[in-house]
Design an enzyme around this catalytic site. Structure first.
Site, PDB file in Angstrom:
ATOM      1  N   PHE A 134       0.853  -1.188   0.000  1.00 30.65           N
ATOM      2  CA  PHE A 134       0.000   0.000   0.000  1.00 30.65           C
ATOM      3  C   PHE A 134       0.887   1.234   0.000  1.00 30.65           C
ATOM      4  O   PHE A 134       1.753   1.376   0.858  1.00 30.65           O
ATOM      5  CB  PHE A 134      -0.936   0.043   1.218  1.00 30.65           C
ATOM      6  CG  PHE A 134      -1.823   1.262   1.201  1.00 30.65           C
ATOM      7  CD1 PHE A 134      -2.928   1.320   0.363  1.00 30.65           C
ATOM      8  CD2 PHE A 134      -1.527   2.367   1.979  1.00 30.65           C
ATOM      9  CE1 PHE A 134      -3.724   2.467   0.309  1.00 30.65           C
ATOM     10  CE2 PHE A 134      -2.320   3.512   1.932  1.00 30.65           C
ATOM     11  CZ  PHE A 134      -3.416   3.555   1.101  1.00 30.65           C
ATOM     12  N   ASP A 221       9.310   2.589   1.631  1.00 30.96           N
ATOM     13  CA  ASP A 221       8.133   3.266   2.168  1.00 30.96           C
ATOM     14  C   ASP A 221       8.045   2.906   3.648  1.00 30.96           C
ATOM     15  O   ASP A 221       7.591   1.822   4.015  1.00 30.96           O
ATOM     16  CB  ASP A 221       6.882   2.812   1.395  1.00 30.96           C
ATOM     17  CG  ASP A 221       5.606   3.463   1.924  1.00 30.96           C
ATOM     18  OD1 ASP A 221       5.617   3.977   3.071  1.00 30.96           O
ATOM     19  OD2 ASP A 221       4.583   3.434   1.206  1.00 30.96           O
ATOM     20  N   LYS A 250       2.722   9.364   8.669  1.00 30.07           N
ATOM     21  CA  LYS A 250       1.997   8.915   9.870  1.00 30.07           C
ATOM     22  C   LYS A 250       2.515   9.450  11.216  1.00 30.07           C
ATOM     23  O   LYS A 250       2.084  10.516  11.627  1.00 30.07           O
ATOM     24  CB  LYS A 250       1.909   7.379   9.850  1.00 30.07           C
ATOM     25  CG  LYS A 250       1.034   6.909   8.676  1.00 30.07           C
ATOM     26  CD  LYS A 250       0.333   5.605   8.942  1.00 30.07           C
ATOM     27  CE  LYS A 250      -0.834   5.393   8.011  1.00 30.07           C
ATOM     28  NZ  LYS A 250      -0.494   4.925   6.674  1.00 30.07           N
TER      29      LYS A 250
HETATM   30  C1  PLP Z   1      -0.731   5.215   5.252  1.00 29.33           C
HETATM   31  C2  PLP Z   1       0.283   4.801   4.257  1.00 29.33           C
HETATM   32  C3  PLP Z   1       0.480   5.522   3.064  1.00 29.33           C
HETATM   33  C4  PLP Z   1      -0.392   6.688   2.669  1.00 29.33           C
HETATM   34  O1  PLP Z   1      -0.341   7.734   3.559  1.00 29.33           O
HETATM   35  P1  PLP Z   1      -1.462   8.910   3.469  1.00 29.33           P
HETATM   36  O2  PLP Z   1      -1.011   9.898   4.498  1.00 29.33           O
HETATM   37  O3  PLP Z   1      -2.774   8.268   3.792  1.00 29.33           O
HETATM   38  O4  PLP Z   1      -1.433   9.446   2.101  1.00 29.33           O
HETATM   39  C5  PLP Z   1       1.476   5.102   2.215  1.00 29.33           C
HETATM   40  N1  PLP Z   1       2.256   4.044   2.509  1.00 29.33           N
HETATM   41  C6  PLP Z   1       2.093   3.323   3.643  1.00 29.33           C
HETATM   42  C7  PLP Z   1       2.998   2.169   3.918  1.00 29.33           C
HETATM   43  C8  PLP Z   1       1.099   3.672   4.546  1.00 29.33           C
HETATM   44  O5  PLP Z   1       0.914   2.941   5.647  1.00 29.33           O
END
Ligand code: PLP
Length: 399
Positions: A134, A221, A250
């Site tokens: 994701f 990420d 986050k």
């Molecule tokens: C939450 C998340 C995102 C997206 O972050 P947003 O602030 O919702 O755009 C991208 N990568 C990972 C691994 C995430 O957990």
């Protein structure tokens, strides 16, 4: 519980929220309008790592709000420069671009990788991404995301991505042999939305090696795994490797919207004025909040605490649920914990809410816990007991 209208009729219908709204928080607890207290094992999806209403973060926000919220990146921003210094120090990176969300941090990384490719004379650069990942909801990041449900209806997707199964090095090697236009790989060190999948111990080190061999940027990420969540500042530090690019968001601001794209080496020199930008990114307010987060984590040694607490919760969960046939696996790294059941279990979220416990279910059948790093041993025990009781009741009545 929730006193507003039955449906939020003027909100776009993007979420199906639970029938509760919180008025205030304190540490590991949230309180609704009736004063009912909920134990939070999700902390706003891994955002409030220091818990709710942390005094040091609140004070930093209040102080900065009284002086200056925003000036724009057309001027120097001291707090932003300080935050970049701090992040580069704890992450051993060299330069930072600040965004307002995780998806935007990944957008910066993807643009950086393409520009890096163009700089090498590759006109149609490709980026390797993995299944079950994701990366966000913008068009580029939903294309990078390895989940068809998130992409469906938004075609045409972006060109320039190649997909491999997660934790499969041979698949990456095959791509390397057949695809000369690859410029980068983007992966999560542990999948978050994908169900707390933890790759083999050598996965990240082998990917690092492959990136070095082929001149690709190694992009991690760490939006969910970063900022102490897994028991190190950043999850890749467990593998003793260094990425070229890393994205954060986050927990970086404990609730104020801030994301970051960090780079080192050649990747740190790719962007030049005019290539990328953000009106709000890294403004004085969010930068001060993030500085307070880092400072508090250091002072209270919360990274080590996350490792210790996570190991203990994992052990307790395994002791109570590990022998059950209905439990497929119990996975965890620090305070990123997943209990995979042999059946869909989304309804556990509602049931937990009735017990005044906030949890999450992801990938249909994985109970996901992302509690705050400031939990006491007692609160951690309460989460384990609550979750185990719920799961036991659920699988027994379903039998
Ligand atoms: C939450 C998340 C995102 C997206 O972050 P947003 O602030 O919702 O755009 C991208 N990568 C990972 C691994 C995430 O957990």
């Amino acid at each position: 519980m929730f006193l507003g209208s039955l449906m939020a009729e003027h909100l776009m219908n993007t979420y199906r929220p639970l029938p509760v709204s919180f008025e205030h928080g304190a540490g590991a607890y949230l309180f609704d309008a009736d004063g009912e207290r909920y134990l939070d094992a999700l902390c706003g999806i891994a955002v409030c790592g220091l818990g709710h209403a942390h005094p040091a973060v609140s004070a930093a926000i209040c102080e900065q709000a009284q002086r200056l919220l925003h000036s724009s990146n057309l001027y120097r921003i001291d707090a932003q420069e300080e935050l970049a210094d701090e992040l580069c120090r704890i992450a051993a990176m060299e330069r930072v671009f600040f965004s307002n969300s995780g998806a935007e941090a990944n957008e910066a990384a993807l643009k950086l990788a393409r520009l890096y490719g163009h700089g090498k004379g590759i006109e149609t650069p490709q980026i390797i991404v993995t299944e079950g990942s994701f990366h966000g909801r913008t068009l580029a990041t939903l294309t990078a995301t390895g989940n068809r449900k998130i992409q469906a209806g938004f075609e045409p997707l972006m060109p320039g991505f190649l997909r491999a199964p997660y934790d499969d090095l041979d698949a990456i090697r095959t791509i390397a042999e057949n695809s000369p236009n690859v410029v980068a790989i983007l992966v999560e060190p542990v999948t978050g939305e994908g169900g707390i999948q933890i790759p083999a111990d050598d996965y990240l080190a082998e990917l690092r090696q492959l990136c070095d061999t082929h001149g690709w940027l190694f992009m991690l990420d760490e939006i969910q795994t970063g900022m102490g969540r897994t028991g190190r500042w950043f999850a890749h530090q467990h593998a003793d490797i260094q990425p070229d690019v890393m994205t954060l968001a986050k927990a970086l601001g404990n609730g104020v919207p801030i994301g970051a794209c960090l780079a080192r080496g050649a990747a740190a020199e790719v962007f030049q004025p005019g290539n990328h930008g953000s009106t709000f990114g890294g403004n004085p307010l969010v930068a001060r909040a993030a500085l307070a987060v880092i400072d508090t984590m250091q002072q209270q040694q919360l990274v080590a605490r996350a490792a210790e607490l996570g190991a203990s919760m994992l052990e307790q969960l395994r002791a109570r649920l590990g022998e059950r046939d209905e439990v497929v696996a119990i996975r965890g790294k620090g305070l990123m914990l997943g209990i995979e059941l042999d059946r869909p279990c989304a309804e556990l979220v509602q049931r937990a809410l009735q017990q005044k416990l906030l949890i999450n279910v992801t990938a249909d059948s994985v109970v996901r816990l992302l509690p705050a790093l400031i939990l006491t041993d007692g609160q951690a025990g309460d989460i384990v007991t609550g979750v185990c009781d719920l799961i036991e009741t659920f699988v027994e009545e379903d039998a």
